[in-house]
Design a protein around this motif. Structure first.
Motif, PDB file in Angstrom:
ATOM      1  N   THR A  87       0.833  -1.208   0.000  1.00  0.00           N
ATOM      2  CA  THR A  87       0.000   0.000   0.000  1.00  0.00           C
ATOM      3  C   THR A  87       0.866   1.256   0.000  1.00  0.00           C
ATOM      4  O   THR A  87       0.368   2.361  -0.194  1.00  0.00           O
ATOM      5  N   LEU A  88       2.155   1.067   0.174  1.00  0.00           N
ATOM      6  CA  LEU A  88       3.081   2.200   0.149  1.00  0.00           C
ATOM      7  C   LEU A  88       3.587   2.492  -1.256  1.00  0.00           C
ATOM      8  O   LEU A  88       4.407   3.378  -1.456  1.00  0.00           O
ATOM      9  N   THR A  89       3.081   1.759  -2.246  1.00  0.00           N
ATOM     10  CA  THR A  89       3.468   1.983  -3.640  1.00  0.00           C
ATOM     11  C   THR A  89       2.735   3.193  -4.187  1.00  0.00           C
ATOM     12  O   THR A  89       1.849   3.743  -3.538  1.00  0.00           O
ATOM     13  N   GLY A  90       3.025   3.556  -5.404  1.00  0.00           N
ATOM     14  CA  GLY A  90       2.384   4.698  -6.049  1.00  0.00           C
ATOM     15  C   GLY A  90       0.936   4.465  -6.435  1.00  0.00           C
ATOM     16  O   GLY A  90       0.295   5.359  -6.975  1.00  0.00           O
ATOM     17  N   LEU A  91       0.409   3.267  -6.163  1.00  0.00           N
ATOM     18  CA  LEU A  91      -0.987   2.985  -6.501  1.00  0.00           C
ATOM     19  C   LEU A  91      -1.957   3.508  -5.437  1.00  0.00           C
ATOM     20  O   LEU A  91      -3.163   3.546  -5.672  1.00  0.00           O
ATOM     21  N   TRP A  92      -1.421   3.877  -4.287  1.00  0.00           N
ATOM     22  CA  TRP A  92      -2.233   4.351  -3.160  1.00  0.00           C
ATOM     23  C   TRP A  92      -1.764   5.738  -2.755  1.00  0.00           C
ATOM     24  O   TRP A  92      -0.596   6.076  -2.888  1.00  0.00           O
ATOM     25  N   LYS A  93      -2.654   6.525  -2.215  1.00  0.00           N
ATOM     26  CA  LYS A  93      -2.312   7.862  -1.744  1.00  0.00           C
ATOM     27  C   LYS A  93      -1.417   7.780  -0.512  1.00  0.00           C
ATOM     28  O   LYS A  93      -1.469   6.805   0.244  1.00  0.00           O
ATOM     29  N   SER A  94      -0.647   8.805  -0.309  1.00  0.00           N
ATOM     30  CA  SER A  94       0.214   8.887   0.869  1.00  0.00           C
ATOM     31  C   SER A  94      -0.646   8.848   2.134  1.00  0.00           C
ATOM     32  O   SER A  94      -1.670   9.521   2.222  1.00  0.00           O
ATOM     33  N   GLY A  95      -0.244   8.029   3.095  1.00  0.00           N
ATOM     34  CA  GLY A  95      -0.980   7.906   4.351  1.00  0.00           C
ATOM     35  C   GLY A  95      -2.170   6.967   4.287  1.00  0.00           C
ATOM     36  O   GLY A  95      -2.923   6.854   5.257  1.00  0.00           O
ATOM     37  N   ALA A  96      -2.359   6.268   3.169  1.00  0.00           N
ATOM     38  CA  ALA A  96      -3.529   5.399   2.996  1.00  0.00           C
ATOM     39  C   ALA A  96      -3.579   4.291   4.043  1.00  0.00           C
ATOM     40  O   ALA A  96      -4.657   3.944   4.521  1.00  0.00           O
ATOM     41  N   VAL A  97      -2.433   3.742   4.413  1.00  0.00           N
ATOM     42  CA  VAL A  97      -2.424   2.631   5.376  1.00  0.00           C
ATOM     43  C   VAL A  97      -3.133   3.030   6.659  1.00  0.00           C
ATOM     44  O   VAL A  97      -3.978   2.297   7.171  1.00  0.00           O
ATOM     45  N   GLU A  98      -2.810   4.187   7.179  1.00  0.00           N
ATOM     46  CA  GLU A  98      -3.408   4.638   8.437  1.00  0.00           C
ATOM     47  C   GLU A  98      -4.916   4.817   8.307  1.00  0.00           C
ATOM     48  O   GLU A  98      -5.671   4.515   9.228  1.00  0.00           O
ATOM     49  N   ARG A  99      -5.370   5.292   7.171  1.00  0.00           N
ATOM     50  CA  ARG A  99      -6.801   5.516   6.982  1.00  0.00           C
ATOM     51  C   ARG A  99      -7.553   4.219   6.665  1.00  0.00           C
ATOM     52  O   ARG A  99      -8.736   4.098   6.975  1.00  0.00           O
ATOM     53  N   LEU A 100      -6.885   3.246   6.054  1.00  0.00           N
ATOM     54  CA  LEU A 100      -7.531   1.990   5.663  1.00  0.00           C
ATOM     55  C   LEU A 100      -7.506   0.914   6.739  1.00  0.00           C
ATOM     56  O   LEU A 100      -8.302  -0.021   6.693  1.00  0.00           O
ATOM     57  N   ASP A 101      -6.595   1.035   7.685  1.00  0.00           N
ATOM     58  CA  ASP A 101      -6.429  -0.026   8.680  1.00  0.00           C
ATOM     59  C   ASP A 101      -7.491   0.084   9.773  1.00  0.00           C
ATOM     60  O   ASP A 101      -7.213   0.377  10.929  1.00  0.00           O
ATOM     61  N   LYS A 102      -8.727  -0.151   9.343  1.00  0.00           N
ATOM     62  CA  LYS A 102      -9.898  -0.129  10.225  1.00  0.00           C
ATOM     63  C   LYS A 102     -10.755  -1.351   9.897  1.00  0.00           C
ATOM     64  O   LYS A 102     -10.840  -1.750   8.737  1.00  0.00           O
ATOM     65  N   PRO A 103     -11.394  -1.953  10.901  1.00  0.00           N
ATOM     66  CA  PRO A 103     -12.149  -3.184  10.651  1.00  0.00           C
ATOM     67  C   PRO A 103     -13.090  -3.111   9.453  1.00  0.00           C
ATOM     68  O   PRO A 103     -13.139  -4.018   8.636  1.00  0.00           O
ATOM     69  N   LYS A 104     -13.817  -2.040   9.325  1.00  0.00           N
ATOM     70  CA  LYS A 104     -14.822  -1.936   8.266  1.00  0.00           C
ATOM     71  C   LYS A 104     -14.196  -1.872   6.868  1.00  0.00           C
ATOM     72  O   LYS A 104     -14.810  -2.278   5.888  1.00  0.00           O
ATOM     73  N   LEU A 105     -12.968  -1.354   6.770  1.00  0.00           N
ATOM     74  CA  LEU A 105     -12.342  -1.118   5.473  1.00  0.00           C
ATOM     75  C   LEU A 105     -11.389  -2.223   5.030  1.00  0.00           C
ATOM     76  O   LEU A 105     -11.099  -2.349   3.836  1.00  0.00           O
ATOM     77  N   ARG A 106     -10.885  -2.996   5.958  1.00  0.00           N
ATOM     78  CA  ARG A 106      -9.801  -3.930   5.637  1.00  0.00           C
ATOM     79  C   ARG A 106     -10.145  -4.921   4.534  1.00  0.00           C
ATOM     80  O   ARG A 106      -9.326  -5.156   3.655  1.00  0.00           O
ATOM     81  N   GLN A 107     -11.293  -5.535   4.563  1.00  0.00           N
ATOM     82  CA  GLN A 107     -11.585  -6.576   3.589  1.00  0.00           C
ATOM     83  C   GLN A 107     -11.547  -6.055   2.153  1.00  0.00           C
ATOM     84  O   GLN A 107     -10.975  -6.686   1.268  1.00  0.00           O
ATOM     85  N   PHE A 108     -12.125  -4.895   1.905  1.00  0.00           N
ATOM     86  CA  PHE A 108     -12.126  -4.344   0.550  1.00  0.00           C
ATOM     87  C   PHE A 108     -10.729  -3.837   0.176  1.00  0.00           C
ATOM     88  O   PHE A 108     -10.343  -3.885  -0.995  1.00  0.00           O
ATOM     89  N   TRP A 109      -9.990  -3.337   1.154  1.00  0.00           N
ATOM     90  CA  TRP A 109      -8.598  -2.933   0.938  1.00  0.00           C
ATOM     91  C   TRP A 109      -7.783  -4.148   0.507  1.00  0.00           C
ATOM     92  O   TRP A 109      -7.078  -4.109  -0.498  1.00  0.00           O
ATOM     93  N   TYR A 110      -7.884  -5.242   1.244  1.00  0.00           N
ATOM     94  CA  TYR A 110      -7.137  -6.459   0.916  1.00  0.00           C
ATOM     95  C   TYR A 110      -7.532  -6.985  -0.459  1.00  0.00           C
ATOM     96  O   TYR A 110      -6.693  -7.454  -1.225  1.00  0.00           O
ATOM     97  N   ASN A 111      -8.806  -6.926  -0.769  1.00  0.00           N
ATOM     98  CA  ASN A 111      -9.268  -7.409  -2.069  1.00  0.00           C
ATOM     99  C   ASN A 111      -8.675  -6.566  -3.199  1.00  0.00           C
ATOM    100  O   ASN A 111      -8.310  -7.090  -4.250  1.00  0.00           O
ATOM    101  N   GLN A 112      -8.579  -5.266  -2.968  1.00  0.00           N
ATOM    102  CA  GLN A 112      -7.992  -4.409  -3.995  1.00  0.00           C
ATOM    103  C   GLN A 112      -6.497  -4.675  -4.138  1.00  0.00           C
ATOM    104  O   GLN A 112      -5.953  -4.598  -5.244  1.00  0.00           O
ATOM    105  N   LEU A 113      -5.836  -5.011  -3.049  1.00  0.00           N
ATOM    106  CA  LEU A 113      -4.429  -5.406  -3.147  1.00  0.00           C
ATOM    107  C   LEU A 113      -4.284  -6.671  -3.999  1.00  0.00           C
ATOM    108  O   LEU A 113      -3.350  -6.781  -4.800  1.00  0.00           O
ATOM    109  N   LEU A 114      -5.205  -7.619  -3.850  1.00  0.00           N
ATOM    110  CA  LEU A 114      -5.181  -8.821  -4.676  1.00  0.00           C
ATOM    111  C   LEU A 114      -5.391  -8.448  -6.150  1.00  0.00           C
ATOM    112  O   LEU A 114      -4.727  -9.001  -7.038  1.00  0.00           O
TER     113      LEU A 114
END
Length: 190
Positions: A87-114
């Protein structure tokens, strides 16, 4: 939903075109699919739809389907470094990890990483993530938008309603009617 449409791939093309207007054919539909190597945490797409475009490109849509789930209860543990690093690559905005690392968001975040892993494999010229849920599932719609907003190209992740997928399958009236009655009609029966 995708099991039936996988056996009738041409019926899925109108829906694919809502995500990629240049799609010319659906070439494969797989259920519970993940690449042989490179997955993050052994996750898989609920459905994986590959297509060809008018220009000759090969593309895919990695689909996460939600029907009646509490997204906040799905991924309670904080993200492991294997999710944070890509998530630290150029495909995500700066600071995205901190904003995405929440229970409600994780599953869709992980799916997008896949989705990004599959796109990075070089087997496809383009790829999209899609969350498919009931039109009335405002939580899934909002979470999809929140995760997409953290991408440098938010168009890489889309929300689509189950109702829209079903409606796009023209010429399959009996299936549409049966599916709608079974899964999308919420009136109490006596």
């Amino acid at each position: 939903l995708f099991g039936y449409l996988g056996a009738h791939q041409d019926a899925l093309l109108p829906w694919v075109r809502t995500i990629q207007a240049e799609a010319a054919s659906v070439t494969d539909v797989r259920l519970e699919w993940a690449p042989a190597a490179g997955t993050l945490g052994g996750s898989a797409f609920d459905a994986f739809v590959s297509y060809g475009t008018r220009g000759g490109n090969r593309g895919f849509i990695g689909v996460e389907v939600k029907y009646a789930e509490d997204l906040a209860a799905a991924q309670r543990k904080p993200a492991n470094d294997k999710y944070k690093a890509p998530t630290l690559t150029g495909l995500w905005k700066s600071g995205a990890v901190e904003r995405l690392d929440k229970p409600k968001l994780r599953q869709f975040w992980y799916n997008q990483l896949l989705t990004q892993v599959v796109l990075g494999s070089g087997d496809y010229d383009e790829g999209f993530g899609a969350v498919v849920a009931c039109a009335a599932d405002h939580s899934a719609r909002e979470v999809t938008a929140a995760v997409a907003a953290e991408l440098t190209d938010p168009a890489g992740l889309r929300f689509s309603s189950i109702e829209d997928v079903v409606a796009s399958a023209r010429g399959h009236d009996d299936w549409q009617s049966g599916f709608t009655e079974r899964y999308l009609t919420y009136a109490q029966r006596v």
